[in-house]
Design an enzyme around this catalytic site. Structure first.
Site, PDB file in Angstrom:
ATOM      1  NE  ARG A 237      25.758  37.762  46.035  1.00  0.00           N
ATOM      2  CZ  ARG A 237      27.065  37.070  45.680  1.00  0.00           C
ATOM      3  NH1 ARG A 237      27.254  35.884  45.868  1.00  0.00           N
ATOM      4  NH2 ARG A 237      28.065  37.743  45.152  1.00  0.00           N
TER       5      ARG A 237
ATOM      6  CG  HIS B 290      31.747  54.957  35.766  1.00  0.00           C
ATOM      7  ND1 HIS B 290      32.984  54.595  35.618  1.00  0.00           N
ATOM      8  CD2 HIS B 290      31.090  53.776  35.288  1.00  0.00           C
ATOM      9  CE1 HIS B 290      33.350  53.069  35.628  1.00  0.00           C
ATOM     10  NE2 HIS B 290      32.179  52.599  35.704  1.00  0.00           N
TER      11      HIS B 290
ATOM     12  CE  LYS C 244      38.759  45.978  39.212  1.00  0.00           C
ATOM     13  NZ  LYS C 244      37.702  45.358  38.313  1.00  0.00           N
TER      14      LYS C 244
ATOM     15  CE1 TYR D  68      37.963  47.351  42.711  1.00  0.00           C
ATOM     16  CE2 TYR D  68      39.244  49.667  42.400  1.00  0.00           C
ATOM     17  CZ  TYR D  68      38.043  48.780  42.122  1.00  0.00           C
ATOM     18  OH  TYR D  68      37.383  49.022  40.851  1.00  0.00           O
TER      19      TYR D  68
ATOM     20  CB  THR E 104      40.184  50.967  38.526  1.00  0.00           C
ATOM     21  OG1 THR E 104      39.922  52.045  39.433  1.00  0.00           O
ATOM     22  CG2 THR E 104      40.866  49.932  39.079  1.00  0.00           C
TER      23      THR E 104
ATOM     24  CD  GLU F 191      40.772  53.994  43.830  1.00  0.00           C
ATOM     25  OE1 GLU F 191      41.789  53.867  44.710  1.00  0.00           O
ATOM     26  OE2 GLU F 191      40.162  55.033  43.912  1.00  0.00           O
TER      27      GLU F 191
HETATM   28  P1  NAP Z   1      29.362  47.051  41.268  1.00  0.00           P
HETATM   29  O1  NAP Z   1      28.216  47.644  41.096  1.00  0.00           O
HETATM   30  O2  NAP Z   1      29.987  46.862  42.552  1.00  0.00           O
HETATM   31  O3  NAP Z   1      29.348  45.446  40.608  1.00  0.00           O
HETATM   32  C1  NAP Z   1      29.787  44.340  40.715  1.00  0.00           C
HETATM   33  C2  NAP Z   1      29.295  43.181  40.196  1.00  0.00           C
HETATM   34  O4  NAP Z   1      30.276  42.165  40.314  1.00  0.00           O
HETATM   35  C3  NAP Z   1      28.040  42.405  40.873  1.00  0.00           C
HETATM   36  O5  NAP Z   1      27.241  42.157  39.627  1.00  0.00           O
HETATM   37  C4  NAP Z   1      28.499  41.330  41.593  1.00  0.00           C
HETATM   38  O6  NAP Z   1      27.460  40.624  42.020  1.00  0.00           O
HETATM   39  C5  NAP Z   1      29.474  40.712  40.931  1.00  0.00           C
HETATM   40  N1  NAP Z   1      30.502  40.117  41.508  1.00  0.00           N
HETATM   41  C6  NAP Z   1      31.258  40.181  42.548  1.00  0.00           C
HETATM   42  N2  NAP Z   1      31.986  39.304  42.970  1.00  0.00           N
HETATM   43  C7  NAP Z   1      31.454  38.234  41.984  1.00  0.00           C
HETATM   44  C8  NAP Z   1      32.294  36.993  41.956  1.00  0.00           C
HETATM   45  N3  NAP Z   1      33.121  36.421  42.841  1.00  0.00           N
HETATM   46  N4  NAP Z   1      31.698  36.225  40.858  1.00  0.00           N
HETATM   47  C9  NAP Z   1      30.748  36.660  40.150  1.00  0.00           C
HETATM   48  N5  NAP Z   1      30.398  37.943  40.066  1.00  0.00           N
HETATM   49  C10 NAP Z   1      30.805  38.764  41.165  1.00  0.00           C
HETATM   50  O7  NAP Z   1      30.485  47.410  40.427  1.00  0.00           O
HETATM   51  P2  NAP Z   1      30.221  48.491  39.052  1.00  0.00           P
HETATM   52  O8  NAP Z   1      30.448  49.946  39.651  1.00  0.00           O
HETATM   53  O9  NAP Z   1      29.253  48.351  38.230  1.00  0.00           O
HETATM   54  O10 NAP Z   1      31.737  48.458  38.303  1.00  0.00           O
HETATM   55  C11 NAP Z   1      31.930  47.473  37.157  1.00  0.00           C
HETATM   56  C12 NAP Z   1      33.509  47.152  37.330  1.00  0.00           C
HETATM   57  O11 NAP Z   1      34.019  48.111  36.823  1.00  0.00           O
HETATM   58  C13 NAP Z   1      33.874  46.455  38.411  1.00  0.00           C
HETATM   59  O12 NAP Z   1      35.093  45.707  38.100  1.00  0.00           O
HETATM   60  C14 NAP Z   1      34.746  47.588  39.156  1.00  0.00           C
HETATM   61  O13 NAP Z   1      35.658  47.344  39.834  1.00  0.00           O
HETATM   62  C15 NAP Z   1      34.988  48.332  37.774  1.00  0.00           C
HETATM   63  N6  NAP Z   1      35.305  49.864  37.889  1.00  0.00           N
HETATM   64  C16 NAP Z   1      34.252  50.647  38.280  1.00  0.00           C
HETATM   65  C17 NAP Z   1      34.438  52.080  38.613  1.00  0.00           C
HETATM   66  C18 NAP Z   1      33.221  52.884  39.059  1.00  0.00           C
HETATM   67  O14 NAP Z   1      33.552  54.131  39.226  1.00  0.00           O
HETATM   68  N7  NAP Z   1      31.939  52.489  39.023  1.00  0.00           N
HETATM   69  C19 NAP Z   1      35.583  52.486  38.124  1.00  0.00           C
HETATM   70  C20 NAP Z   1      36.520  51.827  37.683  1.00  0.00           C
HETATM   71  C21 NAP Z   1      36.357  50.581  37.545  1.00  0.00           C
HETATM   72  P3  NAP Z   1      26.882  40.424  43.338  1.00  0.00           P
HETATM   73  O15 NAP Z   1      26.280  41.599  43.606  1.00  0.00           O
HETATM   74  O16 NAP Z   1      25.726  39.369  43.268  1.00  0.00           O
HETATM   75  O17 NAP Z   1      28.019  39.936  44.269  1.00  0.00           O
END
Ligand code: NAP
Length: 326
Positions: free
Chosen positions: A36, A182, A156, A152, A126, A128
């Site tokens: 980035r 979460h 997934k 989304y 997820t 979702e």
């Molecule tokens: P988040 O804060 O949005 O983090 C996503 C991460 O993925 C960021 O570090 C982002 O980096 C990276 N990323 C995005 N596109 C990418 C690419 N093309 N190549 C490499 N890295 C990439 O998500 P989170 O809340 O920590 O969630 C973690 C995972 O759990 C995700 O897969 C999410 O879908 C899943 N999930 C989350 C929840 C929840 O409630 N939080 C629930 C169920 C599942 P940049 O910012 O640099 O793009």
């Protein structure tokens, strides 16, 4: 021997909490990060671990970079947290969402199969993926039908099925955690919990007069990210790979969330600070999510430690503090 973990999505909310957990357990942690112009390490900074991680550049859509990261890190465990993770945006970026969340996971599975078939994989699935499917008792478990309602969700679900297929076809130790929502003080600002707690912080400091939201009736099962990353780690310590629902088993509406968030800011009449904006309504909505994580409790010994009220209090206090010193 020191265990080695490769984490994709390490700069996100879960990546930061999981890194902290693994570093505390003595792991060497490698972070797979996209290049980035302004690299954002704020979540890792918040937990004080930015300098305790080795970084490898790459992108989930680029198989060569995943191969490189795996060769460099030689991981015992891989945690795939990288995703285009914002449901609302996925209707506007459905192709990119699937390139990262579906084909990106296939890239990773192919790379593991060819280079490191004995590594263990955690895949971030997820709630979702369920869409509006529910069991008779109103909850979702590992066997509940999955009919996603967003790009989304379907991106997934592709990955979820691919992980199961590579486990069955090639014997890869791959687990999917079906995590319900979460949150934490480092949750992205676009997500409704953080939008609300940050909005409360801005209202208290006089920077904002109201918060604009979409549907206030939807119900979600919200837990604390710090608790949920423990479940990810526990899955990879089992003898056999499997999929697990991770959730609190309770749910709350956005209205209930608002009332708790404003309570911790000592504001009673929260309604006057909220505007419903049709722009934030989704083309297809999930009415209610409530996870049944009894399998995770029975097999992994996992259950959530942080209550909903304590989670929201933590987030509100942190956002009030952030806005009072800016
Ligand atoms: P988040 O804060 O949005 O983090 C996503 C991460 O993925 C960021 O570090 C982002 O980096 C990276 N990323 C995005 N596109 C990418 C690419 N093309 N190549 C490499 N890295 C990439 O998500 P989170 O809340 O920590 O969630 C973690 C995972 O759990 C995700 O897969 C999410 O879908 C899943 N999930 C989350 C929840 C929840 O409630 N939080 C629930 C169920 C599942 P940049 O910012 O640099 O793009």
């Amino acid at each position: 021997m020191t265990k080695r973990a490769l984490i994709t999505g390490i700069t996100g909310q879960d990546g930061a909490y999981l890194s902290k957990l693994l570093i505390g357990k003595g792991y060497s942690v490698f972070g797979f990060i996209s290049r980035r112009v302004n690299q954002n390490f704020s979540n890792l900074d918040y937990l004080g671990i930015t300098n305790k991680i080795e970084y490898v550049f790459g992108d989930m859509t680029d198989l060569a970079s995943i191969n490189h990261a795996i060769r460099v890190s030689r991981p015992n465990e891989i945690y795939n947290l990288a995703a285009m993770s914002f449901v609302g945006l996925s209707w506007q970026e459905p192709i990119y969402t699937s390139q990262v969340n579906s084909l990106g996971v296939l890239n990773l599975l192919e790379s593991m199969k060819d280079i490191t078939p004995t590594s263990k994989l955690y895949q971030a699935s997820t709630s979702e993926m369920f869409g509006n499917s529910v069991e008779k008792n109103g909850t979702q478990n590992e066997n509940t039908q999955m009919i996603p309602r967003s790009p989304y969700g379907f991106s997934k679900l592709f990955a979820h099925n691919a992980v199961r297929n590579y486990r069955e076809s090639f014997g890869i130790f791959a687990c999917s955690g079906i995590l319900f929502n979460h949150e934490s003080p480092i949750r992205g600002l676009e997500f409704v919990t953080r939008k609300i707690t940050d909005g409360v912080g801005q209202i208290i400091s006089g920077k904002k007069k109201f918060i604009e939201l979409g549907n206030l009736e939807v119900r979600r099962d919200w837990g604390f990210a710090g608790d949920y990353v423990e479940a990810m780690w526990l899955m990879l310590q089992e003898k056999k790979p499997d999929d697990y629902v991770v959730a609190t088993g309770k749910n709350w509406s956005i209205k209930e969330l608002l009332s708790v968030a404003f309570k911790y800011a000592e504001i009673k009449d929260w309604e006057k600070y909220i505007k419903v904006n049709p722009l934030f309504l989704r083309p297809a909505e999930l009415v209610t999510l409530k996870g049944d994580s009894s399998k995770a409790k029975r097999v992994l010994g996992w259950s959530p430690k942080t209550s909903f009220d304590d989670l929201i209090k933590l987030m509100v206090n942190e956002d009030i503090m952030r806005h009072s010193i800016k």
